[in-house]
Design an enzyme around this catalytic site. Structure first.
Site, PDB file in Angstrom:
ATOM      1  N   MET A  25      26.543 127.966  49.532  1.00  0.00           N
ATOM      2  CA  MET A  25      26.686 129.431  49.558  1.00  0.00           C
ATOM      3  C   MET A  25      25.431 130.032  50.172  1.00  0.00           C
ATOM      4  O   MET A  25      24.329 129.766  49.704  1.00  0.00           O
ATOM      5  CB  MET A  25      26.840 129.978  48.131  1.00  0.00           C
ATOM      6  CG  MET A  25      28.168 129.676  47.491  1.00  0.00           C
ATOM      7  SD  MET A  25      28.255 130.353  45.828  1.00  0.00           S
ATOM      8  CE  MET A  25      27.330 129.137  44.897  1.00  0.00           C
ATOM      9  N   TYR A 168      32.511 126.916  62.526  1.00  0.00           N
ATOM     10  CA  TYR A 168      31.148 126.887  63.061  1.00  0.00           C
ATOM     11  C   TYR A 168      31.035 125.863  64.207  1.00  0.00           C
ATOM     12  O   TYR A 168      32.019 125.227  64.586  1.00  0.00           O
ATOM     13  CB  TYR A 168      30.150 126.604  61.934  1.00  0.00           C
ATOM     14  CG  TYR A 168      30.072 127.749  60.928  1.00  0.00           C
ATOM     15  CD1 TYR A 168      29.583 129.001  61.329  1.00  0.00           C
ATOM     16  CD2 TYR A 168      30.488 127.597  59.613  1.00  0.00           C
ATOM     17  CE1 TYR A 168      29.519 130.059  60.422  1.00  0.00           C
ATOM     18  CE2 TYR A 168      30.429 128.662  58.711  1.00  0.00           C
ATOM     19  CZ  TYR A 168      29.943 129.885  59.117  1.00  0.00           C
ATOM     20  OH  TYR A 168      29.884 130.940  58.234  1.00  0.00           O
ATOM     21  N   GLU A 255      37.756 133.756  61.384  1.00  0.00           N
ATOM     22  CA  GLU A 255      38.602 134.708  62.102  1.00  0.00           C
ATOM     23  C   GLU A 255      40.090 134.465  61.856  1.00  0.00           C
ATOM     24  O   GLU A 255      40.926 135.178  62.410  1.00  0.00           O
ATOM     25  CB  GLU A 255      38.279 134.670  63.592  1.00  0.00           C
ATOM     26  CG  GLU A 255      38.656 133.389  64.284  1.00  0.00           C
ATOM     27  CD  GLU A 255      37.771 133.113  65.509  1.00  0.00           C
ATOM     28  OE1 GLU A 255      36.807 132.345  65.377  1.00  0.00           O
ATOM     29  OE2 GLU A 255      38.067 133.658  66.579  1.00  0.00           O
ATOM     30  N   ALA A 394      30.686 147.834  32.492  1.00  0.00           N
ATOM     31  CA  ALA A 394      29.252 148.139  32.431  1.00  0.00           C
ATOM     32  C   ALA A 394      28.731 148.031  30.999  1.00  0.00           C
ATOM     33  O   ALA A 394      27.659 147.478  30.742  1.00  0.00           O
ATOM     34  CB  ALA A 394      28.983 149.546  32.975  1.00  0.00           C
TER      35      ALA A 394
END
Ligand code: SF4
Length: 646
Positions: A25, A168, A255, A394
Site C-alpha cells: 500500500m 504498471y 484504467e 465520531a
C-alpha cells in the site's frame, strides 16, 4: 478454527509464521523528512499485529518510475536510511518484510516526477503520452531493478516483490494494448514476456539466487483485448520455472472500468484467478506458492481460500489499515473482534491516488501511529472523566480513544442503538459491513469499560448535568435540512432518514430532491423496488463521493434503471410530483408517488452555547461541528483528535 491461516509457510526459503501477507500500500508518507519514522511505526504495528509478511508500498527503481510525488525510491541514496529503518522496525517485532520494486511506466506524470514518463510504446496513458523506451533505456531499467534488489537486501529486507500487475510498467510490456513493439521486447505473446523475465533474471543475478523474489502478476487485466487467461498462465509458469519465490495474483488495471475493490464487489470475487494460475502451475509440476489477493477482507474468508486449495497464501492490504492487529486478534480465544475494512476507499485508495497521507475511515490512527501513540499501561495513563454525547461514528471513535488513553468515559446516545449515519449506510447494497463497524466499536467500548447510556438524549436544557465531567465531546451529528419548498409538508413527502427506515412505505415512483452521497445511497437501496429519479440543482450527482467509488456506483445505479437530472430548479412539491424547471428552462411536473428530501443537513449543535456559557470544556466533532458535505472520514478523525486534545 483458522488452522490453515496459522500454518507456517515458506516462500523461497523464507519461513513465515502464517499465511497472511500484508499487501503493498502506498501511504504518501514515504518521503516525509522523519528518517522513515512514520512508515516504520505503521509497519511495526502491523508486524506486531501478526502479518506473516509485509510488502512495502511501491518503491521506484528510477526517478521516472515513481508513481507520484511521495513515492519511496530505492535508487536514491538519500532515502536509504529511511528504508533501512522500516526493515529494522519490522524485524524488532519479529516480522518479515519484502520491498516492492516498482515502476509506474505510463501510469505517472511529468508533473509528479519531473521526467517524461517512459513505457514500452508511446500509448497514451492517464497523464499524457509516454516516451517509448529504446534499447539503452531498457538496459538501464534492467540495471535499475537489479541494483534495487541488491540494495534492498543490503538494507535488511527479507525479500523483494517485483510489481508486474495493475497496469504498471511490466504489465504494460505484457499487454498487446500497450506493447506495440516489433523488436525482441514485443510483437507476440512470448516476446512480450521477455522484459519481465529479464527483470527477474537481473534481480536474481544481483541479489543472489537465495534471496526470495516475489512477483505480483495480473490474474486478469480486465481490459478488452489485453492478455488472455492462457497467456497469463503461461507467463506464470515461465516465472515459476525461472525461480520466483511466490506469485502474488492481482487483478485489474487502474484504467479498467470493471470495479475490483469497491464495496459493491463481492468479497472473494477475484480468488478464481489465483486458483486457476495455481492449478496451471501444479499441472505443470511446479510447486511455486500462489498468493490470492484483492477484496478479501476477513480472515474467515482467507481461511476458506486456503482450505479450498485456491491459494497458498492470502494477501490482505486494506484490512491492515482497518485493524493492524487483525491476525493476532483472530488467534486469541475470546479475544476482541477485529475492525473490518468496509471497502469505502475514502481514506486509503482515494488519497493514495493523490498526494494526501493515507489513513482509514474506521481506524484514523492508521498512518498516524507516531502522532497518536497508545499508552502501554492504559489504566495509569489518563485520570479524567469525560462525557461523549452522540453514538455516531465520531462519538464512537472519540469514546474509544478516550478510554484507550485510560480515562473514564460515559457515552450518551439519544436513540436505542449506536451507529448514527452508519445505521442507514449498512442498509445499502454492498454496505452491510458498516454494521460490522458499529459492532466493532460497541465491543471495544465494552472492553474498555465505557458506560453506554442508550435512549439518553442530552439536549441544551440538560447541559448543566455535564458539569461533573472534565470535558465533553459533542458528537450529536446532523439533522436533515428542509428543502424550503412549497408543498414540502404534503403526506407523500419524507426526509431521507424516514425513507431509509421504511423504504417499503414509499410509492412506486420516487423522486429524490438532492444528489449527494446520501441520495445516491438511498437510490441504491430503493432501485430494486422503485423507479427512482434524483434531482440536483448544481454540481454532479454523487459529488463528494470518493474518486474510486463514484463511477462504479453510478454505473450500478444506471444498470438498475435509476435516472437523474442536474441543473434543475425545484419550484414546488405538488400532490402528483415535483414541479421543476429543467436545464433547458422548461417548466414541467415530474410525476412522483413519493418525494424524498435529501437536500443536505444542518449541524445538531444545540449544546454549543450552553456548554460555552457554563464554562465546561468541550469539543464539537463530526456533523455537529460542520455538516457541509457530511464526511465520515473527517468525522471519525475528529473524534480521535479530540480525544487526544481534550
Ligand atoms: Fe477499508 Fe475504507 Fe479503511 Fe480504506 S478507508 S481501509 S476502504 S475501511
Amino acid at each position: 478454527m483458522l488452522k490453515h491461516v496459522f500454518r507456517p509457510g515458506d516462500m523461497g526459503g523464507l519461513t513465515l509464521a502464517n499465511r497472511i501477507v500484508m499487501g503493498a500500500m502506498h501511504l504518501n508518507l514515504e518521503t516525509r523528512e522523519d528518517g522513515g519514522a512514520a512508515v516504520a511505526a505503521f509497519y511495526a504495528e502491523r508486524a506486531r499485529g501478526g502479518a506473516g509478511l509485509i510488502v512495502t508500498g511501491g518503491c521506484a527503481v528510477s526517478p521516472e518510475g515513481s508513481g507520484g510525488r511521495h513515492y519511496a525510491r530505492i535508487d536514491d541514496p538519500a532515502r536509504h536510511r529511511a528504508l533501512g529503518a522500516w526493515a529494522d522496525a519490522v524485524h524488532r517485532e519479529g516480522g518479515r518484510i519484502a520491498l516492492q520494486l516498482f515502476h509506474a511506466g505510463r501510469y505517472t506524470s511529468a508533473a509528479a516526477t519531473g521526467r517524461i514518463p517512459v513505457a514500452p510504446s508511446a500509448v497514451p496513458g492517464p497523464f499524457g503520452v509516454p516516451r517509448a523506451l529504446d534499447e539503452d533505456g531498457i538496459a538501464d531499467l534492467l540495471d535499475a531493478f537489479a541494483a534495487g534488489a541488491a540494495r534492498a537486501r543490503e538494507l535488511g529486507f527479507d525479500a523483494v516483490e517485483v510489481m508486474a500487475s495493475e497496469g504498471y510498467l511490466l504489465n504494460q510490456f505484457l499487454s498487446p494494448l500497450t506493447n506495440l513493439r516489433e523488436d525482441r521486447w514485443g510483437g507476440d505473446a512470448r516476446r512480450r514476456t521477455r522484459f519481465p523475465l529479464a527483470v527477474l533474471d537481473a534481480v536474481r543475478a544481483s541479489a543472489g539466487p537465495d534471496f526470495p523474489v516475489l512477483f505480483r502478476i495480473s490474474g486478469a487485466d480486465l481490459m478488452e483485448g489485453s492478455s488472455t487467461a492462457e497467456e497469463v498462465q503461461r507467463f506464470a509458469r515461465l516465472l515459476a520455472r525461472a525461480g520466483v519465490a511466490a506469485l502474488n495474483v492481482g487483478v485489474g488495471w487502474h484504467e479498467s472500468r470493471t470495479p475490483t475493490v469497491q464495496s459493491i464487489v463481492e468479497p472473494g470475487a477475484w480468488v478464481g484467478h489465483a486458483a486457476r494460475i495455481r492449478r496451471s502451475l501444479r499441472r505443470a509440476g511446479l510447486s511455486t506458492p500462489v498468493i490470492a489477493s484483492n477484496r478479501i477482507n476477513r480472515l474467515e474468508l482467507a481461511e476458506r481460500v486456503l482450505a479450498d486449495g485456491d491459494a497458498d497464501f492470502v494477501s490482505m492490504a486494506r484490512p491492515f489499515l482497518a485493524d493492524p492487529g487483525i491476525v493476532r486478534k483472530s488467534r486469541l480465544v475470546n479475544g476482541p473482534a477485529p475492525n473490518v475494512c468496509i471497502a469505502c476507499n475514502e481514506a486509503c485508495i482515494d488519497r493514495s491516488l493523490g498526494d494526501e497521507p493515507v489513513s482509514c475511515l474506521v481506524n484514523p490512527r492508521a498512518g498516524r501511529e507516531t502522532e497518536f501513540p497508545v499508552p502501554v499501561r492504559r489504566r495509569r495513563a489518563g485520570r479524567g472523566r469525560f462525557a461523549v454525547v452522540g453514538g455516531g461514528p465520531a462519538g464512537l471513535e472519540g469514546a474509544r480513544a478516550l478510554a484507550s488513553l485510560g480515562h473514564r468515559v460515559e457515552l450518551f446516545e439519544a436513540g436505542a442503538e449506536l451507529g448514527g449515519q452508519f445505521r442507514l449506510a449498512r442498509l445499502v447494497p454492498g454496505k452491510a459491513d458498516f454494521g460490522a463497524t458499529v459492532g466493532y466499536f460497541a465491543g471495544e467500548l465494552r472492553r474498555l469499560g465505557v458506560t453506554v447510556r442508550l435512549n439518553h438524549p442530552v439536549d441544551a436544557p440538560d447541559a448543566e448535568s455535564l458539569r461533573r465531567f472534565d470535558g465533553v465531546l459533542v458528537a450529536t451529528g446532523v439533522l436533515p435540512r428542509p428543502a424550503g419548498l412549497p408543498g414540502e409538508h404534503l403526506p407523500h413527502v419524507v426526509d431521507y432518514r424516514q425513507a431509509f427506515a421504511r423504504p417499503e412505505a414509499l410509492g412506486e415512483r420516487v423522486v429524490v430532491i438532492g444528489g449527494g452521497g446520501i441520495a445516491v445511497d438511498l437510490a441504491h437501496l430503493l432501485t430494486p423496488l422503485h423507479s427512482v429519479t434524483l434531482l440536483r440543482r448544481s454540481g454532479r450527482i454523487g459529488d463528494g463521493m470518493g474518486r474510486s467509488t463514484r463511477w462504479a456506483v453510478l454505473a450500478e445505479l444506471r444498470r438498475h434503471g435509476a435516472e437523474w437530472l442536474t441543473g434543475v430548479r425545484y419550484e414546488a412539491v405538488l400532490p402528483g410530483g415535483v414541479l421543476l424547471t429543467d436545464v433547458d428552462g422548461v417548466r414541467r411536473l415530474l410525476p412522483a408517488d413519493s418525494v424524498v428530501i435529501a437536500a443536505g443537513q444542518v449541524p445538531a449543535d444545540g449544546l454549543r452555547l450552553p456548554l460555552t456559557g457554563l464554562g465546561i470544556p468541550f469539543r464539537l466533532v463530526g456533523g455537529a461541528a460542520d455538516a457541509r458535505g457530511l464526511n465520515a472520514v473527517r468525522a471519525v478523525e475528529q473524534g480521535l483528535r479530540a480525544a487526544y486534545e481534550l
